[in-house]
Structures are given as C-alpha cells and as structure tokens.
Design a protein around this motif. Structure first.
Motif, PDB file in Angstrom:
ATOM      1  N   SER A  99       0.847  -1.055  -0.025  1.00 20.61           N
ATOM      2  CA  SER A  99       0.083   0.073   0.029  1.00 20.61           C
ATOM      3  C   SER A  99       0.933   1.137  -0.113  1.00 20.61           C
ATOM      4  N   ARG A 100       0.485   1.794  -0.606  1.00 22.57           N
ATOM      5  CA  ARG A 100       0.852   3.690  -0.418  1.00 22.57           C
ATOM      6  C   ARG A 100       0.314   4.045   0.508  1.00 22.57           C
ATOM      7  N   LEU A 101      -0.566   3.605   1.405  1.00 20.55           N
ATOM      8  CA  LEU A 101      -0.378   4.940   2.408  1.00 20.55           C
ATOM      9  C   LEU A 101      -0.067   5.480   2.834  1.00 20.55           C
ATOM     10  N   MET A 102       0.822   4.774   3.470  1.00 15.31           N
ATOM     11  CA  MET A 102       2.454   5.242   4.287  1.00 15.31           C
ATOM     12  C   MET A 102       2.871   6.521   3.651  1.00 15.31           C
ATOM     13  N   GLU A 103       3.178   6.388   2.805  1.00 17.70           N
ATOM     14  CA  GLU A 103       3.807   8.002   1.720  1.00 17.70           C
ATOM     15  C   GLU A 103       2.640   8.781   1.925  1.00 17.70           C
ATOM     16  N   ILE A 104       1.217   8.311   1.890  1.00 15.96           N
ATOM     17  CA  ILE A 104       0.583   9.191   1.284  1.00 15.96           C
ATOM     18  C   ILE A 104      -0.096  10.104   2.310  1.00 15.96           C
ATOM     19  N   MET A 105       0.954   9.018   4.129  1.00 20.09           N
ATOM     20  CA  MET A 105       0.091   9.958   5.226  1.00 20.09           C
ATOM     21  C   MET A 105       1.038  11.196   6.238  1.00 20.09           C
ATOM     22  N   TYR A 118      -3.895  14.490  13.681  1.00 20.64           N
ATOM     23  CA  TYR A 118      -5.718  14.979  13.241  1.00 20.64           C
ATOM     24  C   TYR A 118      -5.309  13.687  11.850  1.00 20.64           C
ATOM     25  N   THR A 119      -5.181  14.359  10.670  1.00 24.40           N
ATOM     26  CA  THR A 119      -5.927  13.196   9.921  1.00 24.40           C
ATOM     27  C   THR A 119      -5.243  12.090  10.088  1.00 24.40           C
ATOM     28  N   LYS A 120      -4.328  12.116  10.099  1.00 25.65           N
ATOM     29  CA  LYS A 120      -3.453  10.810  10.417  1.00 25.65           C
ATOM     30  C   LYS A 120      -4.540  10.248  11.302  1.00 25.65           C
ATOM     31  N   GLY A 121      -4.519  10.871  12.150  1.00 24.48           N
ATOM     32  CA  GLY A 121      -5.254   9.940  13.677  1.00 24.48           C
ATOM     33  C   GLY A 121      -6.815   9.173  12.958  1.00 24.48           C
ATOM     34  N   TYR A 122      -7.612  10.302  12.092  1.00 22.59           N
ATOM     35  CA  TYR A 122      -8.654   9.832  11.345  1.00 22.59           C
ATOM     36  C   TYR A 122      -8.490   8.628  10.544  1.00 22.59           C
ATOM     37  N   LEU A 123      -7.171   8.656   9.667  1.00 23.20           N
ATOM     38  CA  LEU A 123      -7.359   7.847   8.156  1.00 23.20           C
ATOM     39  C   LEU A 123      -7.006   6.225   9.470  1.00 23.20           C
ATOM     40  N   ASN A 124      -6.143   6.716  10.352  1.00 22.68           N
ATOM     41  CA  ASN A 124      -6.014   5.094  10.771  1.00 22.68           C
ATOM     42  C   ASN A 124      -7.158   4.379  11.713  1.00 22.68           C
TER      43      ASN A 124
END
Length: 384
Positions: free
Chosen positions: A161-167, A173-179
C-alpha cells in the motif's frame, strides 16, 4: 464470429483461447507492451500497418485498455473487455468508457453500478468462473498430494500500500482519522465504509496540507487513489493477521512472490503457476483461504471460483454475491471475523467427512453453473 484477442499474460487468457478453440470460434492474437494505456502513437501506427481489425467482428482483451477502445471506435469494430480486476486501474477511464463500440464486463455489482449509475451504458455485470473442461480433466497424483498437502493454504499477495507515503506529510489529526477508519474497516465484514468516508472535503484538506508542506507542489491526491491505498492496507493487515493466526495453530502454507518476515510459523512456498500448479494446491489443501481485496465490495474473486472448481474447500470472507450463488456451509463456508475464521478452520479440520462433502458440492455447482464456457456465450449473446 471472428475475434482479435490482445494477449498480455493475464490469468484468463489461456482459458479463453482454449474455449474459443473448443467452441470453434475463429481468432487471431497480438501482443504489445503499452507505454501508456491512454496514449501510444507507436502502437497505433503498428496496428494500422500490421493488422486490419475491420476483418474481425470484435477485439477482445482481459481487463480494459483505453487505447484498444479508441482504435476500435475509430475503425468501427466492437471492443470486448472481460475484467477480473477491481479497480480497473485506468487513469481517466471516463474519457473512453462511453465509446459506443465498448462492451465492458465487470464481476462486482458495486463496481458495475458505479459506472451504470453515472450514465455509462457500455458496462455489464458478469460474474467470473472457471474453465469447466480444464477442471474436469484435473487429476492429482500421490506425489502432488505429498508436495502440496497442507491443513491450510493461501495463494495470493499481501499488497503493498502507498498509504504510509500518502500519510507522511499530513498532520497528526488527519493521520489519526485515517488510522481510525482503517481499524473500523479491518474489523467490519459485509460492509465497505471507506469509500463513503473518504469525502471530497477530506481530499481537499489533505491536498492543502501537501501544498503547505511543499509550496508549489503539483501532485494531487484523488479520492480513488486514497480509497485504493486504504483498501490495500486493510487487506494487507487482514491477511497478515489471518496467516499468523493459522500458522500458530495449523500446518499453513503461503504461496506468493512475496516473503513477509512479519508472518511467523507459516511455510512460504513462493510463486506458483496459475494453470499447472494452483489447481493442485487447491485440491490438495484441506482448507483454502480467500481473504478478498476489500475494495471488491460484493463480487466473487477469481480465486474463489478457482478453489471450488478444483474441488478445494473454500473458506472466504463475506461477499454478498458469493452467498447469492452458493449455499453457506453446504457448498463453501464464510467467516465474519478473524476469530470466526479460526473457529471454522478448527471445526472443519476435525470434521473431514463434512469438509469433503462441502468441497464436492462447491465443485459440482461451480462446474455446472459458473463455467467460462457459459460466460463467453453470455458475452457473445450481448454482441449479437
């Protein structure tokens, strides 16, 4: 009917060609590596010079290729895209999907509905299936049982996944919401919330943070990209956890080109050939896992059909269409959580007669009602 078939080493290609021969359908094939699926002038020049596609009733490809649609539109030839991927991973697909020559067959009802509701009359819903003739000829030797026999097997990938790169550039706050979204979706079966929760406002906020961190950046995140990245991450976590739980309890084998060190106590067997090894693995394994890519919301993945068609016992996460076509605990078995998956593995390993009966029922239903032979007939009936 005479077909021109594009070959690119897709899973279904050899089966489709064999079925065309079986049905006495005339066809020719060609191959090309697209530098860009939407624009490749070298390909267009080569095709014009090398192949008169007007000599064919239709061009067929496994999955959708915009350039093939564009060429067929220009030449006035029908284009069949028989798709087993979801998403299709085609940038700006809307620019060509409406071409009147298109006949695009999708296996997931939600994926189909997304395009149909957007006004695309060129899409059709069609479940996948198996090559009935090939599966009926399948036999397994004692040596293959010895080589592939296992209590639990999974053939597939973990997804990167590219998610770590995206985050990485966004605030806490946004990281917490996505997690939080990831955690909820990972534990939720039978419903897919990510697409609904990834709003345009969220995407705009993330892109604003990108610009603030790196003024002048032109890279923009799309809803589709974030949705796919998060689905891959959820799938990756689910598969690692499921394999790890199985590895701690049972003789478990993982067949993949990947070799994750995170998974413990699992025999990692490497990549296998789709036609010549995979059916034997399914037939020899007592239980075959099907933890689907989570972005496939309702459809039956090709792996599930392949398992049942080979006579293997299928243990799958909940998929709406799987339960529409097969009877749970009579033709296959569905789990609704990690704990449920482990409990059902334990139960069916202890009840061999029942497990074998379910596998036999699943194979019988698959070969009778879900053959690629019948699916191809359905496709061609739409064209005629």
């Amino acid at each position: 009917m005479k077909l021109l078939i594009y070959e690119w080493k897709a899973y279904l290609e050899e089966d489709v060609l064999a079925i065309c021969r079986e049905k006495k359908i005339s066809y020719d094939t060609f191959s090309w590596f697209f530098k860009d699926k939407n624009r490749d002038e070298e390909f267009v020049r080569w095709l014009d010079k090398s192949i008169d596609i007007r000599a064919y009733d239709a061009v067929l490809s496994i999955n959708y290729f915009p350039l093939l649609s564009q060429v067929c539109q220009k030449k006035g030839v029908k284009y069949i895209a028989w798709c087993y991927d979801n998403p299709l991973n085609v940038v700006q697909i809307e620019k060509t999907l409406a071409n009147p020559v298109n006949y695009v067959f999708l296996f997931d009802k939600v994926q189909y509905g997304k395009y149909k509701n957007a006004g695309f009359d060129t899409v059709y819903h069609l479940p996948l299936g198996v090559n009935r003739t090939r599966m009926m000829k399948l036999s397994v030797s004692d040596a293959e049982y010895k080589r592939y026999g296992a209590q639990v097997s999974f053939v597939g990938q973990l997804y990167e996944s590219r998610l770590m790169e995206i985050m990485a550039p966004v605030n806490d706050y946004t990281k917490g919401y996505l997690n939080a979204l990831l955690n909820v979706q990972a534990d939720l079966y039978g419903a897919y919330l990510l697409e609904e929760c990834i709003t345009e406002n969220l995407i705009q906020d993330i892109n604003t943070q990108y610009v603030q961190r790196a003024p002048g950046t032109k890279v923009r995140l799309s809803r589709e990209a974030l949705n796919y990245a998060m689905a891959c991450e959820v799938t990756r976590r689910n598969r690692i956890i499921l394999l790890s739980l199985c590895g701690a309890r049972y003789d478990t084998r993982f067949y993949s080109y990947q070799n994750s060190e995170v998974i413990k106590n699992v025999k990692k067997c490497g990549e296998v050939d789709y036609l010549r090894e995979m059916p034997q693995i399914f037939a020899c394994s007592k239980i075959n896992l099907n933890p689907s890519l989570r972005i496939i919301q309702t459809g039956i993945p090709l792996r599930a059909f392949d398992i049942m068609g080979a006579g293997g016992f299928l243990l799958s996460n909940y998929q709406e269409e799987l339960l529409e076509h097969f009877v749970n605990e009579e033709e296959m078995v569905v789990y609704e959580s990690m704990e449920d998956a482990v409990a059902k593995i334990d139960f069916y390993l202890r009840h061999e007669e029942l497990r074998v009966k379910i596998a036999e029922n699943g194979k019988r239903k698959t070969l009778k009602e879900h053959s690629l032979q019948d699916r191809l007939d359905q496709i061609l009936s739409v064209l005629l």
